[in-house]
Structures are given as C-alpha cells and as structure tokens.
Design a protein around this motif. Structure first.
Motif, PDB file in Angstrom:
ATOM      1  N   PRO A 150       0.833  -1.209   0.000  1.00 18.88           N
ATOM      2  CA  PRO A 150       0.000   0.000   0.000  1.00 18.88           C
ATOM      3  C   PRO A 150       0.866   1.257   0.000  1.00 18.88           C
ATOM      4  O   PRO A 150       2.056   1.211   0.323  1.00 18.88           O
ATOM      5  N   VAL A 151       0.250   2.372  -0.361  1.00 15.07           N
ATOM      6  CA  VAL A 151       0.909   3.675  -0.258  1.00 15.07           C
ATOM      7  C   VAL A 151       0.483   4.334   1.047  1.00 15.07           C
ATOM      8  O   VAL A 151       1.319   4.722   1.867  1.00 15.07           O
ATOM      9  N   THR A 152      -0.816   4.480   1.234  1.00 13.40           N
ATOM     10  CA  THR A 152      -1.378   4.915   2.513  1.00 13.40           C
ATOM     11  C   THR A 152      -2.564   4.010   2.837  1.00 13.40           C
ATOM     12  O   THR A 152      -3.033   3.265   1.970  1.00 13.40           O
ATOM     13  N   PRO A 153      -3.079   4.060   4.047  1.00 15.94           N
ATOM     14  CA  PRO A 153      -4.172   3.158   4.413  1.00 15.94           C
ATOM     15  C   PRO A 153      -5.507   3.466   3.743  1.00 15.94           C
ATOM     16  O   PRO A 153      -6.417   2.634   3.806  1.00 15.94           O
ATOM     17  N   THR A 154      -5.684   4.653   3.146  1.00 16.78           N
ATOM     18  CA  THR A 154      -6.974   5.037   2.575  1.00 16.78           C
ATOM     19  C   THR A 154      -6.766   5.843   1.303  1.00 16.78           C
ATOM     20  O   THR A 154      -5.637   6.174   0.934  1.00 16.78           O
ATOM     21  N   ALA A 155      -7.882   6.175   0.656  1.00 13.06           N
ATOM     22  CA  ALA A 155      -7.858   7.194  -0.395  1.00 13.06           C
ATOM     23  C   ALA A 155      -7.690   8.560   0.258  1.00 13.06           C
ATOM     24  O   ALA A 155      -7.591   8.688   1.484  1.00 13.06           O
ATOM     25  N   ALA A 156      -7.652   9.606  -0.557  1.00 11.72           N
ATOM     26  CA  ALA A 156      -7.417  10.954  -0.042  1.00 11.72           C
ATOM     27  C   ALA A 156      -8.482  11.356   0.978  1.00 11.72           C
ATOM     28  O   ALA A 156      -9.677  11.311   0.679  1.00 11.72           O
ATOM     29  N   PRO A 157      -8.073  11.758   2.175  1.00 10.26           N
ATOM     30  CA  PRO A 157      -9.043  12.250   3.164  1.00 10.26           C
ATOM     31  C   PRO A 157      -9.446  13.690   2.864  1.00 10.26           C
ATOM     32  O   PRO A 157      -8.916  14.329   1.949  1.00 10.26           O
ATOM     33  N   ALA A 158     -10.375  14.195   3.655  1.00 16.00           N
ATOM     34  CA  ALA A 158     -10.815  15.582   3.500  1.00 16.00           C
ATOM     35  C   ALA A 158      -9.690  16.545   3.885  1.00 16.00           C
ATOM     36  O   ALA A 158      -8.742  16.171   4.577  1.00 16.00           O
ATOM     37  N   HIS A 159      -9.799  17.790   3.412  1.00 15.24           N
ATOM     38  CA  HIS A 159      -8.846  18.815   3.823  1.00 15.24           C
ATOM     39  C   HIS A 159      -8.769  18.870   5.345  1.00 15.24           C
ATOM     40  O   HIS A 159      -9.780  18.769   6.046  1.00 15.24           O
ATOM     41  N   HIS A 160      -7.568  19.059   5.858  1.00 17.01           N
ATOM     42  CA  HIS A 160      -7.383  19.048   7.308  1.00 17.01           C
ATOM     43  C   HIS A 160      -7.499  20.431   7.931  1.00 17.01           C
ATOM     44  O   HIS A 160      -7.877  20.567   9.082  1.00 17.01           O
ATOM     45  N   ASN A 161      -7.127  21.464   7.174  1.00 17.86           N
ATOM     46  CA  ASN A 161      -7.304  22.855   7.620  1.00 17.86           C
ATOM     47  C   ASN A 161      -6.606  23.179   8.943  1.00 17.86           C
ATOM     48  O   ASN A 161      -7.030  24.050   9.681  1.00 17.86           O
ATOM     49  N   LYS A 162      -5.533  22.458   9.227  1.00 18.85           N
ATOM     50  CA  LYS A 162      -4.733  22.754  10.412  1.00 18.85           C
ATOM     51  C   LYS A 162      -3.272  22.765  10.009  1.00 18.85           C
ATOM     52  O   LYS A 162      -2.735  21.751   9.566  1.00 18.85           O
ATOM     53  N   ARG A 210     -14.672   3.167  -3.074  1.00 19.57           N
ATOM     54  CA  ARG A 210     -16.119   3.332  -2.927  1.00 19.57           C
ATOM     55  C   ARG A 210     -16.562   4.768  -3.127  1.00 19.57           C
ATOM     56  O   ARG A 210     -17.675   5.035  -3.597  1.00 19.57           O
ATOM     57  N   SER A 211     -15.714   5.720  -2.786  1.00 26.82           N
ATOM     58  CA  SER A 211     -16.054   7.136  -2.926  1.00 26.82           C
ATOM     59  C   SER A 211     -15.734   7.674  -4.312  1.00 26.82           C
ATOM     60  O   SER A 211     -15.955   8.856  -4.578  1.00 26.82           O
ATOM     61  N   GLY A 212     -15.208   6.833  -5.193  1.00 29.63           N
ATOM     62  CA  GLY A 212     -14.831   7.284  -6.529  1.00 29.63           C
ATOM     63  C   GLY A 212     -13.440   7.874  -6.605  1.00 29.63           C
ATOM     64  O   GLY A 212     -13.021   8.352  -7.666  1.00 29.63           O
ATOM     65  N   LEU A 213     -12.705   7.841  -5.501  1.00 25.87           N
ATOM     66  CA  LEU A 213     -11.351   8.385  -5.470  1.00 25.87           C
ATOM     67  C   LEU A 213     -10.334   7.323  -5.881  1.00 25.87           C
ATOM     68  O   LEU A 213     -10.536   6.130  -5.663  1.00 25.87           O
ATOM     69  N   PRO A 214      -9.210   7.747  -6.470  1.00 28.87           N
ATOM     70  CA  PRO A 214      -8.198   6.776  -6.910  1.00 28.87           C
ATOM     71  C   PRO A 214      -7.549   6.041  -5.732  1.00 28.87           C
ATOM     72  O   PRO A 214      -7.351   6.600  -4.662  1.00 28.87           O
ATOM     73  N   ILE A 215      -7.213   4.789  -5.997  1.00 28.58           N
ATOM     74  CA  ILE A 215      -6.469   3.958  -5.052  1.00 28.58           C
ATOM     75  C   ILE A 215      -5.240   3.418  -5.788  1.00 28.58           C
ATOM     76  O   ILE A 215      -5.364   2.776  -6.834  1.00 28.58           O
ATOM     77  N   GLY A 216      -4.078   3.663  -5.223  1.00 26.54           N
ATOM     78  CA  GLY A 216      -2.850   3.165  -5.832  1.00 26.54           C
ATOM     79  C   GLY A 216      -2.100   2.243  -4.901  1.00 26.54           C
ATOM     80  O   GLY A 216      -2.383   2.158  -3.700  1.00 26.54           O
ATOM     81  N   LEU A 217      -1.129   1.542  -5.454  1.00 27.06           N
ATOM     82  CA  LEU A 217      -0.187   0.735  -4.694  1.00 27.06           C
ATOM     83  C   LEU A 217       1.217   1.162  -5.095  1.00 27.06           C
ATOM     84  O   LEU A 217       1.397   1.884  -6.075  1.00 27.06           O
ATOM     85  N   GLN A 218       2.220   0.706  -4.353  1.00 26.92           N
ATOM     86  CA  GLN A 218       3.589   1.044  -4.702  1.00 26.92           C
ATOM     87  C   GLN A 218       4.424  -0.219  -4.875  1.00 26.92           C
ATOM     88  O   GLN A 218       4.236  -1.208  -4.173  1.00 26.92           O
ATOM     89  N   ALA A 219       5.326  -0.146  -5.846  1.00 31.30           N
ATOM     90  CA  ALA A 219       6.275  -1.226  -6.115  1.00 31.30           C
ATOM     91  C   ALA A 219       7.653  -0.757  -5.682  1.00 31.30           C
ATOM     92  O   ALA A 219       8.194   0.194  -6.236  1.00 31.30           O
ATOM     93  N   MET A 220       8.218  -1.410  -4.671  1.00 29.76           N
ATOM     94  CA  MET A 220       9.552  -1.081  -4.183  1.00 29.76           C
ATOM     95  C   MET A 220      10.546  -2.098  -4.724  1.00 29.76           C
ATOM     96  O   MET A 220      10.240  -3.284  -4.841  1.00 29.76           O
ATOM     97  N   GLY A 221      11.757  -1.605  -5.060  1.00 28.62           N
ATOM     98  CA  GLY A 221      12.776  -2.487  -5.599  1.00 28.62           C
ATOM     99  C   GLY A 221      14.117  -2.280  -4.934  1.00 28.62           C
ATOM    100  O   GLY A 221      14.258  -1.482  -3.996  1.00 28.62           O
TER     101      GLY A 221
END
Length: 490
Positions: A394-406, A450-461
């Motif tokens: 995985p790259v991160t545990p989820t798709a893009a979260p909402a703006h954090h504004n902090k 499920r939200s229509g946002l992209p989901i990626g994975l990473q390939a490490m070498g």
C-alpha cells in the motif's frame, strides 16, 4: 487537441519531433488550462508565462535548426516549489521566503533545463516539505481534482494535482517520507521515489536559500509524478548522476530485471498490524494480485523473509532519522507550533509528538543508533532482493481524506481507517520502508474506491533498480485501471 494535455510526456515528445505540434503551442495550451482550472485547484503557485513562451520558441527554433536535443526538449513542466529556480520565486511554503527569488537553479532544475524541459512554474507544497498535504500560510491549500473537498496529499501535492488535471506534462518533486508517492496515489498518478542520492538535491530549499547547495538531507530523494510510468525514464536519465561536489560517488541506472510481467518475482506485503489499511486498499491489493497471477508472475504473499515490520522500521529507524534530517530547518519552531507540540505531548505521552520532540533535539549518539539499525535493515533488503524483484505494498491506508485545515497542530488532526480513528502520521508508515532501505519505489493507479477516489499501490525495488520498479509499474498499469483523467477537468 482535447487529448493533448493528458498525453504522456513521451508521446508529447514524439509529437514535437514529428512536427505535429510545436513547443509554443503546447505551452499555450497548458497556460490556457492553468488560467481556467488553477483558481479552483490552486496547484500552480508561481507562474512565468512570458519566460515559458520565450523558452518554448527557442526550443522550436533549435529543433528547426537541427541542433542536438535533450530527452525532454520542448516539454512544458512544473517543478515543486522546494527547488530553487533562477529568476523565479521559490517559497517552499514558508512565510519568511514569500518574496525569495534565487539567482541560480537547483542542480536538478539545471539538468531538466539542459534536457530541454520548459519550466512554466512552481507547484504548491507545505512549509518545509513537512506535511501530508499541500497547504501553507502563503498560498493556501491545493485541492484534489477528483473531489475538491479532499486533500491533494503532500508534500508534492500541488504537482500531483497539476499533472492529474492536465496543467503540465509532469511535475518534478522531492520526498523524504512519501512526498511524491502519497500525492500520486491520492490523485491517480504514477509517482516515483528515486534511489537515495541518485539525483543531487543541491539547491533544495528546506535548508534555506543557498545552504542546500552542499548538503543533501538524509533519506531525501528526487522524484516525479507522471501520467504514464515510462515518462519516468527520460526524467531519470536527465537528472540522475554524480554531483560535482560529491567526489567519488557514482550512480548508473541498472537495466530492468524483466520486461514481462510473467518474469517478475513479486512479494506482496498488503497488511501489517502497526498500520492497518481500509477495505478499498485491500481490494486494490487483491485486484493487483489477480492481474499478476493471470499474467504468469511469481507471486508470494507476505514472505517470511521480509526484512522488517512496519513498527520497527518506523519507530527505531525512520522517525529518528527523519527528525534528525528536518531539524536543520528551525523556521517552524515558533511559539504557536511549539505550544501545540507540548500540548499534544501532555495529552498523549505515547503518541507521535514525543518522537518528534526527541528526534529534533537528539544527540549524535542517538542518531548513530538509528543509523546503525538502518544499515542492518538495508543489508537485509539487499539479501531479500536476490530472491524477489519487487515488493508490492500500500501507499497509505486510505484514499485521499478531506482537507485538514490545520497548519499548526500537526499531531491533533483526525484521520480514520474504516471508521476507526488512527494517528495522522500513519499515512507515511508504508512509504517509510523505501526511505529507510534507500531503494526506489513507484506508485501504480489500480482502481477507484467506494467514494470514486483513486487507489494506488507502490512497487519497491532494490537500490539502483529504478528502471525495474518503473517497468513493473508500466506493465501492471496496463492490467489494472491505470491513469484516468479526472472527469471534471478533462
């Protein structure tokens, strides 16, 4: 012409060579799209249209005159605002640098120009590269083109938004803990973290104007975000190589270990108790495994020989090395963030604030302990990659979260994985594996969640195996969804 802004940089180069389009026309097309879409996205924060037009005209003239051309000749790009650009404002997300205009290019920028790239402007980022979003007090936040209520990711978030939205051919950036891979994953791109030290970071701003000319931050790497994985090859060929001041060190791109998916030996590391992933990411892992097995690749799910677990990699090695590297930049150690840090430390003594405080003011002895563990882990990865070519994670545990504004309270922001609150900085834990190993990693856009946002994975070498992870990403990208232009900006 509607497809041209979303073409790969390689295809654009071919079109330029064939006379199907001129560099000047390509620049005008992107400038028009920036004028139309950037007010909503806030991806490009400094733009020099007249210089871009002039350089594009010069590129066209050089081509017409039959001069020797570089691999990126006439291709319009953006550059992360952490790289100094001569005559073009370089802010690095910092209020104290809001009017800073360098008189020289960073080494990587100089190499991009030598390869013929036309640098139109600079892309947004957090102050000092130190956040998983692109937001700062000078320019404000960049917004995800798939859902503008969501974050772009960071630190190279503005560049990912610009590339995904067709505002530039690609963005050249940097990272120390996923800063190219996280935004690429959030925006549906291929993103690459280069082998450590392969791309000189002389002139990289976080250390302050001029200071970074002789110092590359520990674990920091050059990288790029692209719409086609094979665009990364000419980018690396243009920028990788020995720095003049780095006497004795040399770097060459090793050939890809394979050019067919069926020949790749793939270790799949899809879960770890220290950093759980949500169901969307788990489904992306399943989709990738299905595609790999259908193509005949040798797939091993979580081999017992994995050199490290997430918790050990993160706490014992990555965090002390990261905060040691970032401690040189003290511009953010002002009363407000210091007070927030102490408040979080008192509220959650075992949380992320403690390692940040200890790492920022650690002794050389404590840094050396982490460095020793890092070298042990790197040796174990070296042995591991005798039996495997790729680790798919995985790259991160989820798709893009909402703006954090902090911007100040860095350790008190909400972040949820399938409804369960998790520490904000879990978002960098999977990425930190490659930062500690020093090896390359390339993200692959796999599917929509499920939200229509992209989901990626990473390939490490393996270290030096950039062309292996890039080729794997290109081949797997054909079998899964790959890059898709965000509909609202296509």
């Amino acid at each position: 012409m509607s497809d041209v802004p979303f073409q790969s940089a390689v295809d654009q180069s071919r079109a330029l060579a064939a006379g199907e389009i001129s560099s000047r026309e390509l620049v005008e097309l992107y400038l028009e799209r920036i004028a139309t879409h950037n007010p909503v996205l806030n991806a490009v924060v400094t733009l020099d249209p007249e210089r871009a037009r002039r350089e594009a005209a010069e590129a066209d003239a050089a081509r017409a005159a039959g001069q020797d051309l570089g691999p990126l000749h006439g291709v319009p790009i953006t550059v992360k605002d952490s790289f100094e650009t001569a005559g073009m404002r370089t802010v690095g997300g910092r209020v104290d640098l809001k009017d800073h205009v360098p008189d020289q290019d960073a080494e990587a920028v100089r190499r991009l120009r030598s390869a013929g790239a036309v640098i139109m402007g600079k892309s947004n980022m957090p102050p000092g590269n130190q956040d998983v979003q692109a937001d700062n007090a000078v320019f404000g936040p960049s917004s995800n083109p798939w859902d503008t209520t969501r974050t772009s990711g960071g630190s190279a978030g503005g560049g990912a938004v610009a590339t995904a939205s067709g505002l530039a051919a690609f963005d050249f950036g940097s990272e120390i803990g996923g800063s190219t891979r996280i935004p690429a994953h959030f925006n549906g791109l291929y993103g690459h973290k280069s082998t450590w030290r392969s791309i000189p970071l002389s002139g990289h701003v976080p250390y302050g104007p001029g200071v970074g000319w002789w110092t590359d931050a520990d674990m920091a790497c050059g990288g790029a975000q692209v719409r086609d994985a094979r665009d990364l090859v000419p980018i690396l060929r243009a920028t990788a190589g020995t720095a003049d001041h780095d006497a004795g060190f040399s770097y060459t791109l090793a050939p890809p270990r394979s050019t067919k998916l069926s020949d790749f030996r793939v270790a799949v590391w899809g879960e770890d108790p220290s950093c759980p992933v949500d169901s969307d990411v788990a489904t992306a892992v399943d989709d990738a495994v299905t595609a790999l097995r259908a193509a005949g690749a040798k797939v091993t799910i979580r081999p017992a020989s994995l050199p490290v677990d997430i918790a050990t990699n993160h706490r014992k090695t990555f965090l002390p090395l990261l905060f040691g590297a970032l401690s040189y930049d003290r511009s953010g150690l002002t009363p407000a963030p210091n007070a927030a840090l102490l408040a979080r430390l008192l509220q959650h003594p075992r949380g992320d604030a403690g390692p940040a405080l200890l790492g920022t003011f650690q002794s050389h002895y404590h840094w050396l302990k982490a460095h020793t563990v890092r070298n042990e882990i790197r040796q174990r990865w070296f042995e591991f990659f005798k039996d495997f070519d790729i680790v798919l994670m995985p790259v991160t545990p989820t798709a893009a979260p909402a703006h954090h504004n902090k911007l100040i309270d860095r350790f008190g922001r909400p972040y949820e994985v399938d409804g369960v609150r998790r520490p904000y900085w879990d978002q960098i834990k999977w990425n930190a594996v490659a930062n500690v190993s020093g090896g390359p990693a390339t993200t692959i856009p796999v599917r929509k969640g499920r939200s229509g946002l992209p989901i990626g994975l990473q390939a490490m070498g393996p270290s030096g195996g950039d062309l292996t992870t890039i080729e794997f990403a290109a081949l797997l990208g054909r079998e899964v969804e790959g890059f898709v232009p965000p509909p609202a900006f296509a």
